[in-house]
Design a protein around this motif. Structure first.
Motif, PDB file in Angstrom:
ATOM      1  N   TYR A 130       0.616  -8.605  -4.598  1.00  0.00           N
ATOM      2  CA  TYR A 130       0.207  -8.866  -3.140  1.00  0.00           C
ATOM      3  C   TYR A 130      -0.889  -9.680  -3.109  1.00  0.00           C
ATOM      4  O   TYR A 130      -1.836  -9.346  -4.026  1.00  0.00           O
ATOM      5  N   SER A 131      -1.317 -10.472  -2.211  1.00  0.00           N
ATOM      6  CA  SER A 131      -2.724 -11.262  -2.149  1.00  0.00           C
ATOM      7  C   SER A 131      -3.478 -10.439  -1.412  1.00  0.00           C
ATOM      8  O   SER A 131      -4.788 -10.419  -1.596  1.00  0.00           O
TER       9      SER A 131
ATOM     10  N   LEU B 213       4.287  -3.846  -7.086  1.00  0.00           N
ATOM     11  CA  LEU B 213       4.243  -4.955  -5.898  1.00  0.00           C
ATOM     12  C   LEU B 213       3.244  -5.886  -6.079  1.00  0.00           C
ATOM     13  O   LEU B 213       1.942  -5.506  -6.619  1.00  0.00           O
TER      14      LEU B 213
ATOM     15  N   ILE C 165       5.808  -7.556   3.150  1.00  0.00           N
ATOM     16  CA  ILE C 165       6.555  -6.984   1.992  1.00  0.00           C
ATOM     17  C   ILE C 165       7.334  -5.713   2.048  1.00  0.00           C
ATOM     18  O   ILE C 165       8.550  -5.440   1.806  1.00  0.00           O
TER      19      ILE C 165
ATOM     20  N   HIS D 241      -7.960  -3.830  -2.893  1.00  0.00           N
ATOM     21  CA  HIS D 241      -6.867  -4.250  -3.682  1.00  0.00           C
ATOM     22  C   HIS D 241      -6.516  -3.207  -4.822  1.00  0.00           C
ATOM     23  O   HIS D 241      -6.282  -3.645  -5.879  1.00  0.00           O
TER      24      HIS D 241
ATOM     25  N   GLU E 167      -0.236  -9.808   3.528  1.00  0.00           N
ATOM     26  CA  GLU E 167       1.142 -10.167   2.918  1.00  0.00           C
ATOM     27  C   GLU E 167       1.702  -8.993   2.529  1.00  0.00           C
ATOM     28  O   GLU E 167       3.089  -8.957   2.759  1.00  0.00           O
ATOM     29  N   LEU E 168       1.044  -7.869   2.132  1.00  0.00           N
ATOM     30  CA  LEU E 168       1.703  -6.705   1.861  1.00  0.00           C
ATOM     31  C   LEU E 168       2.356  -6.098   3.150  1.00  0.00           C
ATOM     32  O   LEU E 168       3.458  -5.541   2.895  1.00  0.00           O
TER      33      LEU E 168
END
Length: 182
Positions: free
Chosen positions: A108-109, A106, A117, A168, A113-114
């Protein structure tokens, strides 16, 4: 048929540690050719709705048949969180076999955002950062049913702390077909 067969294979793999059970691999693959193909499963054991063992493969690296057999035995006898299953527990365990799809990365920023999603109760999640990695099956959403607690516990399981998304980590998702004894 297939669902029942996979549960039967898992139970026989566990039972064979207590009494002789012949698992005829050729006959089983003859009944269901998918058993001879690469496959990844998790086998979960519960007693009275409490976890008693859970071991599995994230990536297919052997036949589905061998993965069911090996992970059933591992869940019963080699899950480091529990003592080995005792013979008197055999009739009490409920077996669940989860067939995994191939994990997908995935992009993602950030955590926000995650959170948009990820699909709770559908996606299993693998978190990886350096040499640290952990996964939760989609079923874990039933107990850790909000995004923050799910990822807090996954970060702790991976050994990267209670706020892992600030680091992250790489995130992969997969889905499962869950087959459970009644």
């Amino acid at each position: 048929m297939t669902s029942k067969l996979y549960l039967e294979i898992a139970r026989n793999a566990i039972t064979s540690h207590f009494s002789p059970v012949f698992i005829d691999k050729d006959a089983l693959v003859g009944k269901d050719p998918a058993l001879g193909e690469p496959g990844a499963v998790f086998v979960t054991l519960t007693i009275n709705n409490h976890l008693r063992g859970c071991i599995g493969s994230i990536i297919a690296h052997r036949s589905l048949l061998d993965d069911i057999i090996e992970n059933a035995a591992a869940a019963a006898f080699r899950d480091p969180r529990f003592p080995s299953l005792h013979a008197e527990e055999l009739d009490k365990i409920i077996i669940e076999v989860s067939l995994l799809t191939h994990p997908q990365p995935l992009v993602y920023s950030d955590a926000e955002e995650l959170s948009r999603i990820i699909r709770p109760n559908i996606d299993g999640v693998i978190m990886r950062l350096g040499n640290h990695q952990a996964t939760f099956l989609p079923q874990v959403w039933e107990e850790l049913n909000d995004f923050d607690s799910f990822f807090t516990h996954l970060g702790l399981k991976a050994g990267i702390g209670s706020d892992p998304l600030t680091l992250h980590p790489d995130i992969y998702i997969y889905q499962v077909e869950k087959i459970k004894e009644a």
